[in-house]
Design an enzyme around this catalytic site. Structure first.
Site, short mmCIF file in Angstrom:
data_model
loop_
_atom_site.label_atom_id
_atom_site.label_comp_id
_atom_site.label_asym_id
_atom_site.label_seq_id
_atom_site.Cartn_x
_atom_site.Cartn_y
_atom_site.Cartn_z
N LYS A 44 41.85 47.44 38.40
CA LYS A 44 40.75 46.57 38.81
C LYS A 44 40.02 46.12 37.55
O LYS A 44 39.90 46.88 36.58
CB LYS A 44 39.79 47.34 39.73
CG LYS A 44 38.51 46.59 40.09
CD LYS A 44 38.75 45.34 40.92
CE LYS A 44 37.45 44.56 41.18
NZ LYS A 44 37.71 43.27 41.85
N ASN A 68 37.88 36.63 49.89
CA ASN A 68 37.14 37.79 49.40
C ASN A 68 35.96 37.37 48.54
O ASN A 68 35.98 36.33 47.88
CB ASN A 68 38.05 38.73 48.60
CG ASN A 68 38.11 38.39 47.12
OD1 ASN A 68 37.25 38.80 46.33
ND2 ASN A 68 39.11 37.60 46.71
N CYS A 130 36.58 35.38 37.50
CA CYS A 130 36.03 35.94 38.74
C CYS A 130 35.17 34.89 39.44
O CYS A 130 34.20 34.40 38.86
CB CYS A 130 35.19 37.20 38.49
SG CYS A 130 34.51 37.78 40.07
N LYS A 164 43.37 36.09 32.32
CA LYS A 164 43.56 35.72 33.73
C LYS A 164 42.78 34.45 33.97
O LYS A 164 41.58 34.39 33.76
CB LYS A 164 43.03 36.85 34.64
CG LYS A 164 43.15 36.57 36.14
CD LYS A 164 44.55 36.83 36.66
CE LYS A 164 44.67 36.74 38.17
NZ LYS A 164 44.39 38.01 38.83
N SER A 194 42.21 33.86 42.53
CA SER A 194 42.03 33.23 43.84
C SER A 194 41.40 31.85 43.66
O SER A 194 40.75 31.57 42.66
CB SER A 194 41.15 34.12 44.74
OG SER A 194 39.94 34.40 44.11
#
Ligand code: IRO
Length: 311
Positions: A44, A68, A130, A164, A194
């Site tokens: 994580k 999410n 994020c 990422k 996402s």
């Protein structure tokens, strides 16, 4: 049939890994991943200090995927850093990558200095994407900030580092992010996170399905595969060949894995489907990929990786 795959200095038994955030919060989760049929796994995303994350409910399975807004719950970087240091001493054949990001520019630098000064020799994944922190935009949508951060990081960080990325939706943005990333000695890019700030609603209750941010959250699963493949392909054709690609997004079947590899991914990560199906997903996807390769007459992944044809 040979489905081993090379990624940086590793030779892995499978091209599959978990997408960060899924089945990797606790040491028990990570130990279970280490025993699975994945070829590698990732923690994580860790911040400097432990975080509770956003209020619940903050994850919802939808018929075509998931939404999410976890808000970066994690045990703090020391827990994951200690885990990967101990783990890599005894498991050279299946690496565990360390995912990190700070809650601020300065915190990110502190975390990466900690990693640099530690005994950890493995791969670090810097999460620039994020989508779920109220008031904080995704870093990699700000090209100037991304360039500045990577310049600062690579002034001291000499260990293998990947990033990422969030999905991009415009050719000009594929060009812009690639031009920035090509200026740095990155080990890899992982694309996509996402799709940020989608909205799923329940028609019976006429309500949103997750609590944070009025129901807005990151979308994963079948919805995102075309966007994920586009990002893998667009980056594969633009990045320095030394920067390998982890393809993430929309992987439900062996065919989805094959498609990511064909677009140029070296490894393929599974998020929503891992959440829905559990660790057995890796064994199933490995088998389904082997069947497709056999049908097509391929005896190794290298024979088709990145070889998507134009018309
Ligand atoms: O809300 C999260 O914790 C989260 C993260 I850090 C991320 O990178 N991607 C995502 O969908 N959720």
């Amino acid at each position: 049939m040979n489905t081993t795959t090379s990624f940086k200095d590793y030779t892995l038994n499978s091209c599959l890994l978990n997408a960060s955030g899924i089945h990797c919060l606790t040491v028990e989760d990570l130990n279970a991943l280490s025993q699975s049929q994945a070829g590698a796994f990732v923690t994580k995303t860790a911040t400097l200090h432990e975080r509770e994350g956003n209020p619940t409910p903050r994850y919802f399975d939808t018929p075509l995927g998931s939404i999410n807004s976890m808000g970066l719950p994690n045990l703090g970087v020391d827990v994951y850093l200690n885990y990967v240091i101990e783990y890599e001493k005894s498991h050279p054949e299946k690496p565990c990558f360390l995912s990190v990001v700070g809650m601020s520019y300065e915190e990110t630098i502190s975390i990466l200095k900690k990693v640099q000064e530690s005994d950890y020799q493995g791969m670090t994944e810097f999460n620039l994407s994020c989508p779920n922190l109220p008031g904080k935009p995704q870093i990699a949508y700000d090209f100037e900030l991304t360039h500045q951060l990577l310049s600062d990081v690579f002034s001291f960080f000499t260990k293998p580092l990947g990033v990422k990325l969030p999905p991009y939706f415009d050719m000009a943005h594929f060009d812009a992010i690639s031009t920035i990333l090509n200026q740095f000695p990155l080990a890899y890019v992982n694309t996509i996170n996402s799709i940020g700030n989608g909205l799923y609603i329940d028609v019976d209750s006429e309500s949103v399905v997750i609590k944070p941010k009025s129901g807005f959250g990151g979308i994963g699963g079948a919805y995102v595969k075309p966007t994920a493949l586009a990002n893998v392909r667009a980056l594969c054709t633009r990045l320095n060949p030394s920067i390998q690609i982890i393809g993430t997004g929309g992987v439900l079947t062996g065919q989805d894995v094959f498609e990511h590899l064909l677009c140029g991914a070296s490894l393929v990560a599974v998020g929503t489907q891992l959440y829905k199906e559990g660790l057995g997903v890796f064994d199933r996807l490995n088998r389904e990929l082997s069947i497709i390769m056999k049908k097509k007459g391929y005896t190794s992944i290298e024979q088709f990786r990145g070889k998507l044809k134009d018309m």
